[in-house]
Design an enzyme around this catalytic site. Structure first.
Site, PDB file in Angstrom:
ATOM      1  N   SER A  15      34.511  18.897  34.390  1.00 26.00           N
ATOM      2  CA  SER A  15      34.186  18.661  35.799  1.00 26.00           C
ATOM      3  C   SER A  15      33.523  19.895  36.390  1.00 26.00           C
ATOM      4  CB  SER A  15      35.442  18.308  36.617  1.00 26.00           C
ATOM      5  OG  SER A  15      36.313  19.421  36.709  1.00 26.00           O
ATOM      6  N   VAL A  60      44.618  26.754  28.542  1.00 25.68           N
ATOM      7  CA  VAL A  60      44.062  28.085  28.248  1.00 25.68           C
ATOM      8  C   VAL A  60      45.139  29.149  28.107  1.00 25.68           C
ATOM      9  CG1 VAL A  60      41.795  27.648  29.257  1.00 25.68           C
ATOM     10  CG2 VAL A  60      43.647  28.512  30.717  1.00 25.68           C
ATOM     11  N   TYR A 159      44.808  33.431  44.513  1.00 30.15           N
ATOM     12  CA  TYR A 159      43.482  33.139  43.969  1.00 30.15           C
ATOM     13  C   TYR A 159      42.620  34.399  43.939  1.00 30.15           C
ATOM     14  CZ  TYR A 159      39.135  30.505  43.268  1.00 30.15           C
ATOM     15  OH  TYR A 159      37.954  30.001  42.777  1.00 30.15           O
ATOM     16  N   LYS A 163      41.142  36.188  40.565  1.00 23.59           N
ATOM     17  CA  LYS A 163      39.700  36.350  40.383  1.00 23.59           C
ATOM     18  C   LYS A 163      39.311  37.826  40.424  1.00 23.59           C
ATOM     19  CE  LYS A 163      38.690  31.980  39.972  1.00 23.59           C
ATOM     20  NZ  LYS A 163      38.185  31.439  38.688  1.00 23.59           N
ATOM     21  N   PHE A 192      30.218  26.206  46.164  1.00 25.06           N
ATOM     22  CA  PHE A 192      29.460  25.297  45.311  1.00 25.06           C
ATOM     23  C   PHE A 192      29.973  23.875  45.461  1.00 25.06           C
ATOM     24  CE2 PHE A 192      27.481  28.897  43.637  1.00 25.06           C
ATOM     25  CZ  PHE A 192      26.428  28.500  42.814  1.00 25.06           C
TER      26      PHE A 192
END
Length: 253
Positions: A15, A60, A159, A163, A192
């Site tokens: 996705s 992951v 977050y 990051k 995005f």
């Protein structure tokens, strides 16, 4: 690094930014293994992508799952390209009326986004070391951070920390792997158009787009994928984090 004829491993590839990256790499002639949490949607997307794309279900953060995905990639040929797109997010204030930020919620985001990315990097790089050089290189690893690493907003402590960790480890890992001819680059996208915005009304999407200095719109996933392809193509891009954000600087909210 040549994309054509290489094998790529893309995490979170069913996705959004990851899916666009899979399509771009496949279009350029790579075979692609997608590492994604198992779901009906993941299987459906992988089937729709067709020949040359293989789904390796897993997480992951799991050494066994990532190793299985790397093994699958090596069965297809030479694993030269790795793109980390898997990630999650949440929103909690550090402390408020509902109490402190739940520690497990903070840990989960860091575990998936940061530790998961490093887990993929270390296991894939170890396998790349066994390959002969292709020109001056053995492989390229592209990570996905976010402009939240620099401009984290209220509620984004976990977050932004995760990051920011990806940004922070980019240069030392690139230096670690330089002698092995493996490059490491991070992309930090801004706003995005991904499935995260599917439930937003058009007016809200337009309002978000107007925050971007130029172009005044949300980025398209294909534009992210195009930069991934350029990073792979360009041997002088190494140890760097590239903001892909239309000059956007996020406010506190």
């Amino acid at each position: 690094m040549r994309i054509e004829g290489s094998v790529a491993l893309v995490t979170g590839g069913t996705s959004g930014l990851g899916l666009a990256t899979v399509r771009k790499l496949r279009e350029r002639g790579a075979s692609v293994v997608i590492l994604n949490r198992p779901s009906v949607r993941s299987e459906k997307v992988a089937a729709e992508l067709g020949e040359g794309v293989v789904l390796s279900p897993g997480d992951v953060t799991s050494e066994a799952d990532v190793t299985a995905a790397v093994d699958r990639a090596m069965e297809l040929g030479r694993l030269r390209i790795v793109v980390n797109c898997a990630g999650i997010g949440n929103a909690h204030r550090t402390a408020g009326r509902s109490g402190p930020f739940p520690l497990e919620a903070f840990s989960e985001v860091v575990r998936t986004n940061l530790i998961g990315s490093f887990n993929v990097i270390r296991l894939a790089a170890a396998r790349m070391l066994r390959l002969e050089e292709d020109g001056d290189e053995r492989g390229v690893i592209v990570n996905t951070a976010s402009i939240a690493a620099f401009d984290g907003q209220i509620g984004q402590a976990a977050y932004a920390a995760a990051k920011g960790g990806i940004v922070g480890m980019t240069l030392p890992i690139a230096r670690d792997l330089a002698q092995s001819r493996i490059r490491v680059v991070t992309i930090a996208p801004g706003l995005f158009r991904t499935p995260m915005f599917d439930g937003f009304p058009p007016s809200a999407i337009e309002a978000l787009g107007r925050q971007v200095p130029h172009p005044q719109r949300l980025g398209e996933a294909e534009e992210f994928a195009s930069l991934v392809a350029h990073v792979v193509d360009n041997p002088m891009l190494n140890g760097e984090t590239i903001r892909l954000d239309g000059a956007l600087r996020m406010g506190p909210r």
